[in-house]
Design a protein around this motif. Sequence first.
Motif, PDB file in Angstrom:
ATOM      1  N   SER A 180       0.842  -1.191   0.000  1.00 60.81           N
ATOM      2  CA  SER A 180       0.000   0.000   0.000  1.00 60.81           C
ATOM      3  C   SER A 180       0.877   1.240   0.000  1.00 60.81           C
ATOM      4  O   SER A 180       1.860   1.312   0.723  1.00 60.81           O
ATOM      5  CB  SER A 180      -0.866  -0.053   1.261  1.00 60.81           C
ATOM      6  OG  SER A 180      -1.970   0.757   1.120  1.00 60.81           O
ATOM      7  N   ARG A 181       0.527   2.198  -0.851  1.00 59.36           N
ATOM      8  CA  ARG A 181       1.273   3.465  -0.873  1.00 59.36           C
ATOM      9  C   ARG A 181       0.501   4.493  -0.059  1.00 59.36           C
ATOM     10  O   ARG A 181      -0.676   4.729  -0.321  1.00 59.36           O
ATOM     11  CB  ARG A 181       1.434   3.933  -2.312  1.00 59.36           C
ATOM     12  CG  ARG A 181       1.983   5.334  -2.476  1.00 59.36           C
ATOM     13  CD  ARG A 181       3.488   5.399  -2.564  1.00 59.36           C
ATOM     14  NE  ARG A 181       3.995   4.698  -3.731  1.00 59.36           N
ATOM     15  CZ  ARG A 181       5.269   4.339  -3.885  1.00 59.36           C
ATOM     16  NH1 ARG A 181       6.141   4.611  -2.935  1.00 59.36           N
ATOM     17  NH2 ARG A 181       5.667   3.691  -4.953  1.00 59.36           N
ATOM     18  N   ASP A 182       1.167   5.071   0.914  1.00 59.55           N
ATOM     19  CA  ASP A 182       0.531   6.120   1.707  1.00 59.55           C
ATOM     20  C   ASP A 182       0.604   7.418   0.910  1.00 59.55           C
ATOM     21  O   ASP A 182       1.707   7.918   0.650  1.00 59.55           O
ATOM     22  CB  ASP A 182       1.254   6.260   3.050  1.00 59.55           C
ATOM     23  CG  ASP A 182       0.505   7.182   4.009  1.00 59.55           C
ATOM     24  OD1 ASP A 182      -0.136   8.123   3.522  1.00 59.55           O
ATOM     25  OD2 ASP A 182       0.570   6.949   5.224  1.00 59.55           O
ATOM     26  N   PRO A 183      -0.546   7.961   0.482  1.00 58.31           N
ATOM     27  CA  PRO A 183      -0.491   9.165  -0.352  1.00 58.31           C
ATOM     28  C   PRO A 183       0.069  10.386   0.389  1.00 58.31           C
ATOM     29  O   PRO A 183       0.578  11.306  -0.242  1.00 58.31           O
ATOM     30  CB  PRO A 183      -1.944   9.394  -0.752  1.00 58.31           C
ATOM     31  CG  PRO A 183      -2.749   8.659   0.249  1.00 58.31           C
ATOM     32  CD  PRO A 183      -1.906   7.541   0.765  1.00 58.31           C
ATOM     33  N   ASP A 184      -0.001  10.367   1.715  1.00 56.45           N
ATOM     34  CA  ASP A 184       0.482  11.521   2.483  1.00 56.45           C
ATOM     35  C   ASP A 184       2.004  11.541   2.569  1.00 56.45           C
ATOM     36  O   ASP A 184       2.628  12.590   2.443  1.00 56.45           O
ATOM     37  CB  ASP A 184      -0.111  11.505   3.898  1.00 56.45           C
ATOM     38  CG  ASP A 184      -1.629  11.371   3.865  1.00 56.45           C
ATOM     39  OD1 ASP A 184      -2.241  12.039   3.008  1.00 56.45           O
ATOM     40  OD2 ASP A 184      -2.182  10.592   4.654  1.00 56.45           O
ATOM     41  N   ARG A 187       5.129   6.760   1.366  1.00 54.21           N
ATOM     42  CA  ARG A 187       5.800   5.592   1.928  1.00 54.21           C
ATOM     43  C   ARG A 187       5.101   4.328   1.413  1.00 54.21           C
ATOM     44  O   ARG A 187       3.886   4.310   1.241  1.00 54.21           O
ATOM     45  CB  ARG A 187       5.623   5.682   3.444  1.00 54.21           C
ATOM     46  CG  ARG A 187       6.586   4.957   4.279  1.00 54.21           C
ATOM     47  CD  ARG A 187       6.381   5.413   5.713  1.00 54.21           C
ATOM     48  NE  ARG A 187       4.954   5.546   6.017  1.00 54.21           N
ATOM     49  CZ  ARG A 187       4.400   5.101   7.139  1.00 54.21           C
ATOM     50  NH1 ARG A 187       5.144   4.540   8.046  1.00 54.21           N
ATOM     51  NH2 ARG A 187       3.116   5.254   7.366  1.00 54.21           N
ATOM     52  N   ILE A 189       4.053   0.583   2.193  1.00 57.71           N
ATOM     53  CA  ILE A 189       3.904  -0.358   3.311  1.00 57.71           C
ATOM     54  C   ILE A 189       3.748  -1.752   2.723  1.00 57.71           C
ATOM     55  O   ILE A 189       2.812  -2.004   1.961  1.00 57.71           O
ATOM     56  CB  ILE A 189       2.681   0.015   4.176  1.00 57.71           C
ATOM     57  CG1 ILE A 189       2.860   1.437   4.721  1.00 57.71           C
ATOM     58  CG2 ILE A 189       2.485  -0.971   5.306  1.00 57.71           C
ATOM     59  CD1 ILE A 189       1.559   2.112   5.077  1.00 57.71           C
ATOM     60  N   LEU A 191       3.501  -5.770   3.641  1.00 58.23           N
ATOM     61  CA  LEU A 191       3.296  -6.726   4.742  1.00 58.23           C
ATOM     62  C   LEU A 191       2.872  -8.076   4.210  1.00 58.23           C
ATOM     63  O   LEU A 191       2.069  -8.162   3.272  1.00 58.23           O
ATOM     64  CB  LEU A 191       2.210  -6.211   5.688  1.00 58.23           C
ATOM     65  CG  LEU A 191       2.614  -4.993   6.518  1.00 58.23           C
ATOM     66  CD1 LEU A 191       1.403  -4.195   6.884  1.00 58.23           C
ATOM     67  CD2 LEU A 191       3.383  -5.397   7.758  1.00 58.23           C
ATOM     68  N   LEU A 199      -0.089  -5.251  13.051  1.00 60.76           N
ATOM     69  CA  LEU A 199      -0.414  -3.832  12.864  1.00 60.76           C
ATOM     70  C   LEU A 199      -1.328  -3.337  13.973  1.00 60.76           C
ATOM     71  O   LEU A 199      -2.056  -4.119  14.581  1.00 60.76           O
ATOM     72  CB  LEU A 199      -1.127  -3.647  11.522  1.00 60.76           C
ATOM     73  CG  LEU A 199      -0.297  -3.879  10.280  1.00 60.76           C
ATOM     74  CD1 LEU A 199      -1.180  -3.774   9.051  1.00 60.76           C
ATOM     75  CD2 LEU A 199       0.834  -2.875  10.197  1.00 60.76           C
ATOM     76  N   ILE A 203      -5.346   0.255  11.967  1.00 61.10           N
ATOM     77  CA  ILE A 203      -4.767   0.132  10.623  1.00 61.10           C
ATOM     78  C   ILE A 203      -5.140  -1.232  10.022  1.00 61.10           C
ATOM     79  O   ILE A 203      -5.442  -1.342   8.833  1.00 61.10           O
ATOM     80  CB  ILE A 203      -3.225   0.284  10.682  1.00 61.10           C
ATOM     81  CG1 ILE A 203      -2.834   1.649  11.241  1.00 61.10           C
ATOM     82  CG2 ILE A 203      -2.575   0.031   9.328  1.00 61.10           C
ATOM     83  CD1 ILE A 203      -3.069   2.815  10.321  1.00 61.10           C
ATOM     84  N   GLN A 204      -5.113  -2.247  10.878  1.00 59.16           N
ATOM     85  CA  GLN A 204      -5.471  -3.595  10.432  1.00 59.16           C
ATOM     86  C   GLN A 204      -6.868  -3.617   9.807  1.00 59.16           C
ATOM     87  O   GLN A 204      -7.063  -4.167   8.728  1.00 59.16           O
ATOM     88  CB  GLN A 204      -5.495  -4.486  11.667  1.00 59.16           C
ATOM     89  CG  GLN A 204      -4.675  -5.741  11.537  1.00 59.16           C
ATOM     90  CD  GLN A 204      -4.738  -6.542  12.813  1.00 59.16           C
ATOM     91  OE1 GLN A 204      -5.535  -7.446  12.945  1.00 59.16           O
ATOM     92  NE2 GLN A 204      -3.908  -6.219  13.774  1.00 59.16           N
ATOM     93  N   GLN A 206      -8.525  -1.142   8.626  1.00 64.26           N
ATOM     94  CA  GLN A 206      -8.565  -0.332   7.410  1.00 64.26           C
ATOM     95  C   GLN A 206      -7.996  -1.115   6.217  1.00 64.26           C
ATOM     96  O   GLN A 206      -8.550  -1.087   5.123  1.00 64.26           O
ATOM     97  CB  GLN A 206      -7.765   0.949   7.649  1.00 64.26           C
ATOM     98  CG  GLN A 206      -7.911   1.963   6.553  1.00 64.26           C
ATOM     99  CD  GLN A 206      -6.739   2.894   6.499  1.00 64.26           C
ATOM    100  OE1 GLN A 206      -5.617   2.519   6.851  1.00 64.26           O
ATOM    101  NE2 GLN A 206      -6.978   4.103   6.079  1.00 64.26           N
ATOM    102  N   LEU A 207      -6.875  -1.828   6.441  1.00 64.96           N
ATOM    103  CA  LEU A 207      -6.276  -2.606   5.357  1.00 64.96           C
ATOM    104  C   LEU A 207      -7.176  -3.777   4.960  1.00 64.96           C
ATOM    105  O   LEU A 207      -7.285  -4.102   3.786  1.00 64.96           O
ATOM    106  CB  LEU A 207      -4.892  -3.127   5.765  1.00 64.96           C
ATOM    107  CG  LEU A 207      -3.758  -2.106   5.744  1.00 64.96           C
ATOM    108  CD1 LEU A 207      -2.440  -2.753   6.124  1.00 64.96           C
ATOM    109  CD2 LEU A 207      -3.590  -1.455   4.372  1.00 64.96           C
ATOM    110  N   GLN A 210      -9.685  -2.331   2.791  1.00 65.20           N
ATOM    111  CA  GLN A 210      -9.110  -1.969   1.494  1.00 65.20           C
ATOM    112  C   GLN A 210      -8.905  -3.204   0.609  1.00 65.20           C
ATOM    113  O   GLN A 210      -9.143  -3.165  -0.591  1.00 65.20           O
ATOM    114  CB  GLN A 210      -7.760  -1.259   1.717  1.00 65.20           C
ATOM    115  CG  GLN A 210      -7.118  -0.767   0.432  1.00 65.20           C
ATOM    116  CD  GLN A 210      -5.728  -0.187   0.679  1.00 65.20           C
ATOM    117  OE1 GLN A 210      -5.226  -0.140   1.796  1.00 65.20           O
ATOM    118  NE2 GLN A 210      -5.093   0.258  -0.387  1.00 65.20           N
TER     119      GLN A 210
END
Lengths: 214, 411
Positions: A180-184, A187, A189, A191, A199, A203-204, A206-207, A210
């Motif tokens: 996953s690319r953090d748009p902010d 970075r 990620i 895993l 996590l 976050i877990q 949310q992923l 996603q």
Amino acid sequence: MKITKELLQQYELGQCSPEEERAVRLWLDSDSWEDEVFDESLVKDSLGREIWSKISPPDVVSTKILLPQVSEGGFWVCIRPWFSVAALLILSIGLSWFFYANKQDYHFESKNTDAGLKWMRKNCFDLALSENSSANINLRSGNLLLSGGMILKPKCDMVLHDRQNNIALDFREGEIYFISRDPDTSRLIVLRRSELSFLPPIIQRQLKKQFHIT
Amino acid sequence: MQFFVTFSVRFFAAVLGLVCLYFLSACQPPKDSKTYFPADFNPAYSLYLIYEDGEMGFLVADSLWQKSYTVPVPYPQFTREFIHRKGFFYHVNPQNNYLIQSKLSPEGLRSLDSIPLVNNNIESFAWKNDTDTLLLLNVQKGGPDSCWFYEIDTKPFALVRKQHVPIPSAVEDYNLLSIGLSRFQHNELWIAYTYSKFVGMHDYTTVDTMYYATFDFQTLTQKKIQKDSRSAYPGGINTVQSYDMELKNGDYYFMSCPGIALGNAPDMPTAVFRRENGQDMVDTQYMLNISEHIGNHAYGLWQVADNQVVIRSERKDKYDDFANHHAVYQFDYYLVDLIKESLEHLDLPLDKGTRKENVLVRDGKMYIGIDDEQNRHLVWQYEISTGKISPVFESVKNTSYILRIDWLGMD
């Protein structure tokens, strides 16, 4: 009535009287006409050519040209150039397919604008793009461009470079990776499935949402 | 005629052969009767492992840590987030949201019964005193977060009650509810909770207030609410790791976890708080500031002796962010005296793996499963009376993480 060549010509041209016509027909039906008329001396070459030209259609002429060649075994000689053309054609199609397929193998580019995951199966990996994501993978240069997220299932060990962060990423055959690319922060990620449980729970969740993981 | 006779004989021979083959195969033991350990082996401890290939499974050992056998997970969706008590395992299958009761046998972990739940994320569980009644709390997602309570009689395995808990779904713009602790006492249900919010695609933070609410156990009406701003994120998910304990005198201690692995409000301190026996509020005078002592955050608290706990703390100089937090060797263990408010570092190799239930105290010994930098996966034994530390057991070679240690006995 004496059957002469002039009379026959007239008969052919439809210029005979009914009497002459009947006589010619009778003569034609009889068995004796060969001896009387088709005496070589009586028929001129020009007449033969004239009659022949009337009864021979042009395609028969061309058949006559080809047939002797077939019978002489020249068929192969004739189609040999075609063989070469076909071979060349097959070779060029084959080569272009090979290079195209090869290109497809080492270069992958896709985008998913739909809701849900978009799965793609390649020789080297299976990949699922999450919604609003795009990925560009070049196995030859080892470049990985990603916006959004994807699930990667490598079918062989591979190293990909995230040029944006100047990081080399190791991917192992048989593993499942959530990337996953953090748009902010831009970075990346990465895993493994088993590592998701490490996590933070927020976050877990949310992923999992996603990547549509239960 | 002769051909017909020969054909008939061959035909019947073939049929006879097939019938024999059927009976032979019927005599073979069925596939599911595969055993993972001998019937005379008594599993006393279990390790829950992540293997190098990412698969998970159990490793069961006898009471002397001498013999061990691997046992696979009962279904592919099985995770470390299970509850174990007196030989029975309870886990929510995330595929269908059923709470499944299982029991370990030589044939593996066998499912016995199941109960449907609202969703799969158990946030907190507690046992109703020392009975077989299991109390579960989870947070339903989808709409505004809402907390649900389940009372389950595990003998027989039956749902007694399922009820909505009147906890607000959000405070201000913090709209992610997390239940951190739950405790049944004096016919009351005490719940500690908090709220978080996203501040980026993969970034969130937690409100600087811990909420402690007391509910009447029968009606679940709120009797008291206490707000505590000394730290953030009380407790954590206790199917993953322990965060509380009770002294013999009934005093209750718990830890807050504002570090990046839970609250992600790292400016707040990790601290231990107390609710004294007979008091209905958390002691506002007591706060053991762990971060101040060790300069780091901690996650996980286990009782070692009456006034003593062990905590598992991270090293902020070792990790970059939550993406590599689990993979670096950074975790230390400290013995904490709750009364003297002193900390003692345990001489153990640095451990990896964010949030693990890898500490077990039994018969005067503490066992800690550590995945160290030398790629050893050892269970270390700490003798509580002498303070002597030594490895007692080595996990299988292809281990990547020891996620849990459980005592499988009936007590």
